[in-house]
Design a protein around this motif. Structure first.
Motif, PDB file in Angstrom:
ATOM      1  N   LEU A  67       0.813  -1.215   0.000  1.00 41.20           N
ATOM      2  CA  LEU A  67       0.000   0.000   0.000  1.00 41.20           C
ATOM      3  C   LEU A  67       0.849   1.269   0.000  1.00 41.20           C
ATOM      4  N   THR A  68       2.134   1.126   0.356  1.00 40.46           N
ATOM      5  CA  THR A  68       2.997   2.310   0.353  1.00 40.46           C
ATOM      6  C   THR A  68       3.162   2.878  -1.051  1.00 40.46           C
ATOM      7  N   ALA A  69       2.907   2.062  -2.067  1.00 41.93           N
ATOM      8  CA  ALA A  69       3.000   2.554  -3.446  1.00 41.93           C
ATOM      9  C   ALA A  69       2.018   3.696  -3.700  1.00 41.93           C
ATOM     10  N   LEU A  70       0.928   3.738  -2.935  1.00 38.46           N
ATOM     11  CA  LEU A  70      -0.057   4.811  -3.090  1.00 38.46           C
ATOM     12  C   LEU A  70       0.488   6.162  -2.648  1.00 38.46           C
ATOM     13  N   PHE A  71       1.554   6.126  -1.844  1.00 37.61           N
ATOM     14  CA  PHE A  71       2.083   7.370  -1.273  1.00 37.61           C
ATOM     15  C   PHE A  71       3.525   7.652  -1.704  1.00 37.61           C
ATOM     16  N   GLY A  72       4.001   6.913  -2.700  1.00 38.28           N
ATOM     17  CA  GLY A  72       5.340   7.163  -3.217  1.00 38.28           C
ATOM     18  C   GLY A  72       6.426   6.311  -2.605  1.00 38.28           C
ATOM     19  N   GLY A  73       6.032   5.208  -1.933  1.00 33.39           N
ATOM     20  CA  GLY A  73       7.025   4.312  -1.351  1.00 33.39           C
ATOM     21  C   GLY A  73       7.036   4.363   0.168  1.00 33.39           C
ATOM     22  N   GLY A  74       7.832   3.458   0.756  1.00 30.76           N
ATOM     23  CA  GLY A  74       7.860   3.322   2.196  1.00 30.76           C
ATOM     24  C   GLY A  74       8.323   4.565   2.931  1.00 30.76           C
ATOM     25  N   GLN A  75       9.380   5.226   2.407  1.00 26.22           N
ATOM     26  CA  GLN A  75       9.909   6.403   3.093  1.00 26.22           C
ATOM     27  C   GLN A  75       8.887   7.541   3.114  1.00 26.22           C
ATOM     28  N   TRP A  76       8.249   7.782   1.976  1.00 22.60           N
ATOM     29  CA  TRP A  76       7.250   8.840   1.915  1.00 22.60           C
ATOM     30  C   TRP A  76       6.029   8.508   2.775  1.00 22.60           C
ATOM     31  N   THR A  77       5.682   7.230   2.841  1.00 24.24           N
ATOM     32  CA  THR A  77       4.551   6.826   3.678  1.00 24.24           C
ATOM     33  C   THR A  77       4.838   7.111   5.137  1.00 24.24           C
ATOM     34  N   ARG A  78       6.054   6.787   5.575  1.00 25.60           N
ATOM     35  CA  ARG A  78       6.436   7.054   6.966  1.00 25.60           C
ATOM     36  C   ARG A  78       6.458   8.550   7.260  1.00 25.60           C
ATOM     37  N   ILE A  79       6.854   9.343   6.278  1.00 19.64           N
ATOM     38  CA  ILE A  79       6.889  10.802   6.472  1.00 19.64           C
ATOM     39  C   ILE A  79       5.472  11.377   6.516  1.00 19.64           C
ATOM     40  N   LEU A  80       4.641  10.940   5.571  1.00 17.87           N
ATOM     41  CA  LEU A  80       3.317  11.551   5.413  1.00 17.87           C
ATOM     42  C   LEU A  80       2.309  11.119   6.474  1.00 17.87           C
ATOM     43  N   HIS A  81       2.406   9.860   6.923  1.00 18.69           N
ATOM     44  CA  HIS A  81       1.377   9.333   7.834  1.00 18.69           C
ATOM     45  C   HIS A  81       1.144  10.211   9.065  1.00 18.69           C
ATOM     46  N   PRO A  82       2.178  10.596   9.811  1.00 15.53           N
ATOM     47  CA  PRO A  82       1.901  11.433  10.987  1.00 15.53           C
ATOM     48  C   PRO A  82       1.354  12.808  10.640  1.00 15.53           C
ATOM     49  N   PHE A  83       1.763  13.363   9.494  1.00 15.19           N
ATOM     50  CA  PHE A  83       1.209  14.654   9.091  1.00 15.19           C
ATOM     51  C   PHE A  83      -0.270  14.515   8.719  1.00 15.19           C
ATOM     52  N   PHE A  84      -0.623  13.410   8.051  1.00  9.86           N
ATOM     53  CA  PHE A  84      -2.045  13.126   7.799  1.00  9.86           C
ATOM     54  C   PHE A  84      -2.813  13.115   9.117  1.00  9.86           C
ATOM     55  N   GLY A  85      -2.201  12.513  10.140  1.00  9.12           N
ATOM     56  CA  GLY A  85      -2.865  12.402  11.437  1.00  9.12           C
ATOM     57  C   GLY A  85      -3.127  13.756  12.076  1.00  9.12           C
ATOM     58  N   VAL A  86      -2.142  14.641  12.013  1.00  6.37           N
ATOM     59  CA  VAL A  86      -2.313  15.977  12.598  1.00  6.37           C
ATOM     60  C   VAL A  86      -3.401  16.750  11.860  1.00  6.37           C
ATOM     61  N   VAL A  87      -3.382  16.677  10.526  1.00  4.95           N
ATOM     62  CA  VAL A  87      -4.386  17.395   9.744  1.00  4.95           C
ATOM     63  C   VAL A  87      -5.777  16.806   9.985  1.00  4.95           C
ATOM     64  N   LEU A  88      -5.851  15.464  10.100  1.00  4.43           N
ATOM     65  CA  LEU A  88      -7.139  14.836  10.402  1.00  4.43           C
ATOM     66  C   LEU A  88      -7.664  15.318  11.750  1.00  4.43           C
ATOM     67  N   PHE A  89      -6.789  15.405  12.740  1.00  2.52           N
ATOM     68  CA  PHE A  89      -7.222  15.865  14.065  1.00  2.52           C
ATOM     69  C   PHE A  89      -7.823  17.263  13.975  1.00  2.52           C
ATOM     70  N   ILE A  90      -7.179  18.154  13.255  1.00  2.00           N
ATOM     71  CA  ILE A  90      -7.680  19.524  13.114  1.00  2.00           C
ATOM     72  C   ILE A  90      -9.022  19.524  12.396  1.00  2.00           C
ATOM     73  N   SER A  91      -9.099  18.774  11.294  1.00  5.73           N
ATOM     74  CA  SER A  91     -10.344  18.715  10.523  1.00  5.73           C
ATOM     75  C   SER A  91     -11.475  18.110  11.336  1.00  5.73           C
ATOM     76  N   PHE A  92     -11.169  17.016  12.055  1.00  3.29           N
ATOM     77  CA  PHE A  92     -12.199  16.364  12.864  1.00  3.29           C
ATOM     78  C   PHE A  92     -12.627  17.257  14.020  1.00  3.29           C
ATOM     79  N   ALA A  93     -11.685  17.980  14.616  1.00  2.00           N
ATOM     80  CA  ALA A  93     -12.019  18.877  15.723  1.00  2.00           C
ATOM     81  C   ALA A  93     -13.000  19.950  15.261  1.00  2.00           C
ATOM     82  N   LEU A  94     -12.783  20.490  14.076  1.00  2.00           N
ATOM     83  CA  LEU A  94     -13.704  21.487  13.524  1.00  2.00           C
ATOM     84  C   LEU A  94     -15.071  20.872  13.269  1.00  2.00           C
ATOM     85  N   LEU A  95     -15.071  19.643  12.744  1.00  3.13           N
ATOM     86  CA  LEU A  95     -16.330  18.949  12.466  1.00  3.13           C
ATOM     87  C   LEU A  95     -17.067  18.628  13.763  1.00  3.13           C
ATOM     88  N   ALA A  96     -16.337  18.122  14.759  1.00  2.91           N
ATOM     89  CA  ALA A  96     -16.952  17.780  16.042  1.00  2.91           C
ATOM     90  C   ALA A  96     -17.514  19.022  16.717  1.00  2.91           C
TER      91      ALA A  96
END
Length: 208
Positions: free
Chosen positions: A45-74
């Motif tokens: 599945l890392t191929a969806l994000f440009g490989g393993g290294q990019w997946t490891r980099i992007l995943h936590p940033f996705f999490g922070v942005v999701l938290f902000i978006s969900f907080a606004l929604l909640a």
């Protein structure tokens, strides 16, 4: 409001729908990248994000942005998801809910008790996932967290990620099960008949 001689009522504003779909897309990206890092069998599945290294980099940033978006929604829907006596009775009559005997159930507001329970499960999951995710984010917090705490945080993170994925699956299934729910989030409107049947209390309040 009418469409093809059918009376419609607004259930979600354009801003609410936009915020919902932004959060949903972020969740999918976060879930896929998280699963890719969770087990070697899913590493493809890392191929969806440009490989393993990019997946490891992007995943936590996705999490922070999701938290902000969900907080606004909640924040938008917090007041409508507070439980009341009718909600507790609705839960006690869950057999009637499953059998779709809406006529014997207490009147429902904007959200039923099941939706409210799921809402607060998601709130807890998102908060715990953020905190545990920060604890295992070695690039920025590795020096501040001891190895035992980091290992415990990783287990907690995986568990609550599983709970959240199951919760979202339940959310999607319920939206499909109650015909018209997905359309409401796509178009923003529902028919008067749908509103009376599934959310009579909210319907009465909305047309005053």
């Amino acid at each position: 409001m009418k469409q093809d001689d059918v009376e419609l009522i607004e259930r979600y504003t354009p801003n609410e729908r936009t915020q919902h779909w932004i959060t949903a897309i972020l969740f999918v990206m976060l879930a896929l990248s998280g699963l890719a890092l969770f087990h070697p069998a899913l590493f493809w599945l890392t191929a969806l994000f440009g490989g393993g290294q990019w997946t490891r980099i992007l995943h936590p940033f996705f999490g922070v942005v999701l938290f902000i978006s969900f907080a606004l929604l909640a924040g938008r829907f917090w007041a409508q998801n507070l439980m009341d006596a009718d909600d507790l009775q609705w839960l006690r009559q869950f057999n009637d809910v499953v059998a779709k005997r809406e006529d014997v159930l207490p009147e429902v507001g904007r959200y039923n008790a099941g939706q409210k329970v799921l809402f607060f499960v998601m709130v807890v999951c998102v908060v715990v996932l953020l905190l545990s995710g920060l604890a295992i984010w070695q690039r920025y917090f590795g020096d501040a967290v001891s190895p035992p705490v980091m290992r415990a945080a990783a287990v907690v993170h995986a568990f609550f990620a599983f709970v959240m994925i199951v919760g979202v699956i339940v959310h999607v299934y319920a939206a499909i099960w109650v015909k018209g729910s997905i359309g409401a989030m796509m178009r923003g409107t529902v028919t008067f008949g749908w509103a009376r049947k599934y959310h009579a209390k909210w319907f009465r309040q909305s047309i005053k």
